[in-house]
Design a protein around this motif. Structure first.
Motif, PDB file in Angstrom:
ATOM      1  N   ARG A 211       0.826  -1.203   0.000  1.00 50.56           N
ATOM      2  CA  ARG A 211       0.000   0.000   0.000  1.00 50.56           C
ATOM      3  C   ARG A 211       0.867   1.263   0.000  1.00 50.56           C
ATOM      4  NH1 ARG A 211      -2.391   4.000   2.767  1.00 50.56           N
ATOM      5  NH2 ARG A 211      -4.550   4.487   2.117  1.00 50.56           N
ATOM      6  N   ARG A 212       1.949   1.235   0.758  1.00 53.70           N
ATOM      7  CA  ARG A 212       2.832   2.404   0.791  1.00 53.70           C
ATOM      8  C   ARG A 212       3.387   2.716  -0.599  1.00 53.70           C
ATOM      9  NH1 ARG A 212       4.984  -0.239   5.576  1.00 53.70           N
ATOM     10  NH2 ARG A 212       4.037   0.697   7.445  1.00 53.70           N
ATOM     11  N   GLU A 213       3.679   1.680  -1.370  1.00 52.85           N
ATOM     12  CA  GLU A 213       4.169   1.881  -2.731  1.00 52.85           C
ATOM     13  C   GLU A 213       3.119   2.600  -3.580  1.00 52.85           C
ATOM     14  OE1 GLU A 213       7.043   1.263  -4.467  1.00 52.85           O
ATOM     15  OE2 GLU A 213       7.926   1.014  -2.479  1.00 52.85           O
ATOM     16  N   VAL A 214       1.875   2.191  -3.437  1.00 53.37           N
ATOM     17  CA  VAL A 214       0.802   2.767  -4.253  1.00 53.37           C
ATOM     18  C   VAL A 214       0.531   4.213  -3.863  1.00 53.37           C
ATOM     19  CG1 VAL A 214      -1.657   2.621  -4.821  1.00 53.37           C
ATOM     20  CG2 VAL A 214      -0.270   0.541  -4.736  1.00 53.37           C
ATOM     21  N   VAL A 215       0.378   4.482  -2.573  1.00 55.42           N
ATOM     22  CA  VAL A 215       0.018   5.851  -2.156  1.00 55.42           C
ATOM     23  C   VAL A 215       1.200   6.813  -2.301  1.00 55.42           C
ATOM     24  CG1 VAL A 215      -1.806   5.076  -0.602  1.00 55.42           C
ATOM     25  CG2 VAL A 215       0.523   5.354   0.282  1.00 55.42           C
ATOM     26  N   GLY A 216       2.380   6.268  -2.512  1.00 52.54           N
ATOM     27  CA  GLY A 216       3.529   7.130  -2.746  1.00 52.54           C
ATOM     28  C   GLY A 216       3.694   7.544  -4.202  1.00 52.54           C
ATOM     29  N   LEU A 217       2.836   7.028  -5.088  1.00 55.97           N
ATOM     30  CA  LEU A 217       2.978   7.306  -6.518  1.00 55.97           C
ATOM     31  C   LEU A 217       2.674   8.746  -6.920  1.00 55.97           C
ATOM     32  CD1 LEU A 217       1.457   4.103  -8.176  1.00 55.97           C
ATOM     33  CD2 LEU A 217       3.840   4.843  -8.228  1.00 55.97           C
ATOM     34  N   PRO A 218       1.608   9.380  -6.437  1.00 53.15           N
ATOM     35  CA  PRO A 218       1.200  10.676  -6.999  1.00 53.15           C
ATOM     36  C   PRO A 218       2.302  11.719  -7.132  1.00 53.15           C
ATOM     37  CG  PRO A 218      -0.527   9.858  -5.574  1.00 53.15           C
ATOM     38  CD  PRO A 218       0.629   8.908  -5.421  1.00 53.15           C
ATOM     39  N   VAL A 219       3.135  11.886  -6.126  1.00 50.66           N
ATOM     40  CA  VAL A 219       4.161  12.938  -6.206  1.00 50.66           C
ATOM     41  C   VAL A 219       5.342  12.510  -7.080  1.00 50.66           C
ATOM     42  CG1 VAL A 219       3.559  13.944  -3.979  1.00 50.66           C
ATOM     43  CG2 VAL A 219       5.273  12.118  -4.071  1.00 50.66           C
ATOM     44  N   ARG A 220       5.402  11.220  -7.446  1.00 48.33           N
ATOM     45  CA  ARG A 220       6.522  10.745  -8.278  1.00 48.33           C
ATOM     46  C   ARG A 220       6.189  10.748  -9.770  1.00 48.33           C
ATOM     47  NH1 ARG A 220       6.835   6.435  -4.318  1.00 48.33           N
ATOM     48  NH2 ARG A 220       6.351   4.888  -5.929  1.00 48.33           N
ATOM     49  N   LEU A 221       4.946  10.989 -10.122  1.00 50.76           N
ATOM     50  CA  LEU A 221       4.543  10.932 -11.531  1.00 50.76           C
ATOM     51  C   LEU A 221       4.810  12.272 -12.212  1.00 50.76           C
ATOM     52  CD1 LEU A 221       1.169   9.013 -11.070  1.00 50.76           C
ATOM     53  CD2 LEU A 221       3.390   8.066 -11.719  1.00 50.76           C
ATOM     54  N   THR A 222       6.088  12.562 -12.429  1.00 52.76           N
ATOM     55  CA  THR A 222       6.472  13.870 -12.966  1.00 52.76           C
ATOM     56  C   THR A 222       7.000  13.807 -14.393  1.00 52.76           C
ATOM     57  OG1 THR A 222       8.683  13.604 -11.995  1.00 52.76           O
ATOM     58  CG2 THR A 222       7.012  14.762 -10.671  1.00 52.76           C
ATOM     59  N   SER A 223       7.076  12.607 -14.990  1.00 49.91           N
ATOM     60  CA  SER A 223       7.582  12.479 -16.349  1.00 49.91           C
ATOM     61  C   SER A 223       6.895  11.317 -17.045  1.00 49.91           C
ATOM     62  CB  SER A 223       9.102  12.241 -16.341  1.00 49.91           C
ATOM     63  OG  SER A 223       9.402  10.964 -15.787  1.00 49.91           O
ATOM     64  N   LEU A 224       7.033  11.281 -18.369  1.00 50.22           N
ATOM     65  CA  LEU A 224       6.457  10.186 -19.149  1.00 50.22           C
ATOM     66  C   LEU A 224       7.045   8.856 -18.702  1.00 50.22           C
ATOM     67  CD1 LEU A 224       4.804   9.074 -21.534  1.00 50.22           C
ATOM     68  CD2 LEU A 224       6.751   9.594 -23.020  1.00 50.22           C
ATOM     69  N   GLY A 225       8.362   8.826 -18.503  1.00 52.85           N
ATOM     70  CA  GLY A 225       9.009   7.590 -18.076  1.00 52.85           C
ATOM     71  C   GLY A 225       8.518   7.113 -16.726  1.00 52.85           C
ATOM     72  N   ALA A 226       8.364   8.050 -15.800  1.00 55.43           N
ATOM     73  CA  ALA A 226       7.884   7.680 -14.470  1.00 55.43           C
ATOM     74  C   ALA A 226       6.465   7.106 -14.539  1.00 55.43           C
ATOM     75  CB  ALA A 226       7.916   8.893 -13.552  1.00 55.43           C
ATOM     76  N   CYS A 227       5.634   7.669 -15.417  1.00 58.48           N
ATOM     77  CA  CYS A 227       4.255   7.183 -15.562  1.00 58.48           C
ATOM     78  C   CYS A 227       4.228   5.770 -16.141  1.00 58.48           C
ATOM     79  CB  CYS A 227       3.452   8.137 -16.451  1.00 58.48           C
ATOM     80  SG  CYS A 227       3.149   9.759 -15.722  1.00 58.48           S
ATOM     81  N   MET A 228       5.019   5.539 -17.179  1.00 56.45           N
ATOM     82  CA  MET A 228       5.051   4.212 -17.798  1.00 56.45           C
ATOM     83  C   MET A 228       5.607   3.164 -16.834  1.00 56.45           C
ATOM     84  SD  MET A 228       3.744   4.530 -20.848  1.00 56.45           S
ATOM     85  CE  MET A 228       2.633   5.656 -20.001  1.00 56.45           C
ATOM     86  N   THR A 229       6.643   3.538 -16.098  1.00 54.46           N
ATOM     87  CA  THR A 229       7.230   2.618 -15.121  1.00 54.46           C
ATOM     88  C   THR A 229       6.234   2.294 -14.012  1.00 54.46           C
ATOM     89  OG1 THR A 229       9.469   3.455 -15.559  1.00 54.46           O
ATOM     90  CG2 THR A 229       9.114   2.306 -13.471  1.00 54.46           C
ATOM     91  N   ALA A 230       5.520   3.309 -13.545  1.00 61.12           N
ATOM     92  CA  ALA A 230       4.544   3.097 -12.479  1.00 61.12           C
ATOM     93  C   ALA A 230       3.437   2.150 -12.931  1.00 61.12           C
ATOM     94  CB  ALA A 230       3.950   4.427 -12.045  1.00 61.12           C
ATOM     95  N   ALA A 231       2.969   2.308 -14.166  1.00 62.91           N
ATOM     96  CA  ALA A 231       1.914   1.429 -14.690  1.00 62.91           C
ATOM     97  C   ALA A 231       2.407  -0.004 -14.780  1.00 62.91           C
ATOM     98  CB  ALA A 231       1.454   1.929 -16.055  1.00 62.91           C
ATOM     99  N   ALA A 232       3.621  -0.182 -15.288  1.00 61.00           N
ATOM    100  CA  ALA A 232       4.173  -1.533 -15.424  1.00 61.00           C
ATOM    101  C   ALA A 232       4.399  -2.181 -14.065  1.00 61.00           C
ATOM    102  CB  ALA A 232       5.477  -1.477 -16.209  1.00 61.00           C
ATOM    103  N   ASP A 233       4.933  -1.394 -13.125  1.00 63.73           N
ATOM    104  CA  ASP A 233       5.205  -1.934 -11.783  1.00 63.73           C
ATOM    105  C   ASP A 233       3.916  -2.320 -11.063  1.00 63.73           C
ATOM    106  OD1 ASP A 233       7.875  -1.577 -12.217  1.00 63.73           O
ATOM    107  OD2 ASP A 233       8.067   0.229 -10.975  1.00 63.73           O
ATOM    108  N   LEU A 234       2.893  -1.481 -11.182  1.00 64.79           N
ATOM    109  CA  LEU A 234       1.630  -1.787 -10.511  1.00 64.79           C
ATOM    110  C   LEU A 234       0.966  -3.009 -11.119  1.00 64.79           C
ATOM    111  CD1 LEU A 234      -0.459  -1.066  -8.416  1.00 64.79           C
ATOM    112  CD2 LEU A 234      -1.464   0.569 -10.023  1.00 64.79           C
ATOM    113  N   THR A 235       1.016  -3.124 -12.437  1.00 64.21           N
ATOM    114  CA  THR A 235       0.461  -4.306 -13.104  1.00 64.21           C
ATOM    115  C   THR A 235       1.174  -5.570 -12.650  1.00 64.21           C
ATOM    116  OG1 THR A 235      -0.111  -2.987 -15.058  1.00 64.21           O
ATOM    117  CG2 THR A 235      -0.047  -5.370 -15.328  1.00 64.21           C
ATOM    118  N   ALA A 236       2.502  -5.519 -12.625  1.00 62.09           N
ATOM    119  CA  ALA A 236       3.296  -6.700 -12.237  1.00 62.09           C
ATOM    120  C   ALA A 236       3.064  -7.060 -10.775  1.00 62.09           C
ATOM    121  CB  ALA A 236       4.777  -6.430 -12.493  1.00 62.09           C
ATOM    122  N   ALA A 237       3.015  -6.064  -9.901  1.00 65.95           N
ATOM    123  CA  ALA A 237       2.855  -6.330  -8.472  1.00 65.95           C
ATOM    124  C   ALA A 237       1.492  -6.949  -8.172  1.00 65.95           C
ATOM    125  CB  ALA A 237       3.039  -5.046  -7.665  1.00 65.95           C
TER     126      ALA A 237
END
Length: 382
Positions: A211-237
């Motif tokens: 849960r900490r990983e998920v709720v920590g996402l909003p402030v880290r989504l500052t670039s296209l790469g960060a967004c794509m990585t976050a989507a892939a990581d959440l899908t995999a997890a």
């Protein structure tokens, strides 16, 4: 300890059901509704146990214990790990409802996922509820009345559960699980009143870390790469967690099937084994898909709570945040975005959920689109 003790923050509901056990307002069909985690299924099961108990739900007798465990001979409980409940399963349920009860207190049929009934299954169930047997009570559970066929819900007595407060959930965790008060308070806030989720967060450190990983996402989504990585990581997890939860059950079901067809003892596969195996694998695949979507949906709920906190903080609302431990990061989100932008982000999360659950869009694609919509602008150095 009575059967009603597990119903947190539902005093009006308990009063209604207790009265029905004594004959006041009793009906042959009931519909339990309420938001996720409010305890719809627990309420239905507690009521079923109380109906089988000579004392109205004492919690200690054999009838109460077996009913709560799902092993009472006059209690049939239907729940599904698949995307829907089909007509064949309901027809079998209707046939069982017409049988004479083993005991003297009648039969109780509990359908925990009435919102997942197919149209044909609804029609089969409707006939049984329209023409009930004298000794059978039907208990249906669904998130809202709109999730159930109008002709079915019109024949049921409605019981509406509410989301329990964080304080009520916290007290329940301390009392029933022996959880330390600070951890219980965190789990109660983070679960937003979802009893099962609160218990998992209180007892499982891995669940808290995810849960900490998920709720920590909003402030880290500052670039296209960060967004794509976050989507892939959440899908995999979420996929990994779903596979962990279903893998053991899949293996056990396969072993049971092999034993039933004598594959292990005889060393060969009978002709009937192949179609049975294919049917099992299809059901397991459907269950795995649903479980993965459930895991993603839970993460989206956690994600939404951060933007909700940002709206409350921006409005100067009193009281603790859902993510109180992230107050600093939430404040940063408030500084870098307008309330209107955060409302649009909540809409983007809901849109992703609808794409996956209603339109069968692959989770990765839906999450990639969502993460891009959640992107926050970088703050300039000046």
């Amino acid at each position: 300890m009575s059967v009603w003790d597990s119903l947190v923050g539902q005093r009006p509901v308990v009063d209604t059901l207790r009265a029905a056990c004594t004959g006041r307002g009793m009906s042959h069909a009931w519909l339990f509704t309420g938001p996720p985690g409010s305890g719809r299924s627990n309420a239905a099961l507690a009521f079923a146990a109380a109906l089988q108990c000579a004392e109205g739900g004492c919690g200690g007798c054999s009838s109460c214990r077996t009913a709560l465990a799902g092993s009472h001979p006059d209690l049939t409980r239907v729940r599904t790990e698949r995307l829907s409940i089909g007509v064949d399963e309901v027809r079998d349920l209707v046939r069982r409802s017409a049988l004479a009860p083993v005991g003297t207190r009648g039969q109780v049929m509990v359908v925990e996922d009435a919102d997942r009934l197919t149209e044909q299954a609804c029609n089969a169930l409707l006939k049984a509820i329209e023409e009930p047997t004298e000794s059978t009570v039907w208990l249906l559970c669904a998130p809202t009345v709109e999730d159930v066929l109008p002709t079915i819900r019109s024949r049921c007595r409605l019981v509406t559960l509410t989301t329990p407060s964080a304080a009520e959930v916290s007290v329940f965790l301390v009392r029933s699980e022996g959880v330390p008060e600070p951890l219980a308070a965190y789990a109660a806030r983070a679960s937003q009143g979802h009893i099962g989720r609160a218990r998992a967060l209180a007892l499982d450190e891995d669940a808290r870390n995810r849960r900490r990983e998920v709720v920590g996402l909003p402030v880290r989504l500052t670039s296209l790469g960060a967004c794509m990585t976050a989507a892939a990581d959440l899908t995999a997890a979420t996929q990994e967690e779903a596979e962990r939860l279903t893998g053991e059950l899949d293996a056990r079901e396969k072993a049971d099937l092999d034993a039933a067809y004598g594959v292990v003892e005889r060393g060969r596969r009978p002709r009937e084994y192949a179609p049975a195996l294919a049917a099992l694998q299809k059901a397991q695949k459907t269950r795995a898909k649903r479980r993965h979507l459930d895991m993603v949906d839970r993460s989206l709920t956690d994600l939404t709570s951060v933007y909700r906190d940002a709206l409350l903080l921006a409005a100067g609302a009193p009281g603790p945040l859902v993510n109180e431990e992230l107050r600093g990061e939430v404040a940063e989100l408030v500084r870098s975005s307008s309330p209107e932008a955060n409302l649009r982000r909540i809409d983007a999360v809901f849109a992703a959920r609808e794409q996956m659950l209603e339109f069968n869009v692959p989770p990765l694609l839906a999450l990639e689109s969502m993460m891009l919509a959640l992107r926050v602008p970088r703050r300039s150095a000046g």
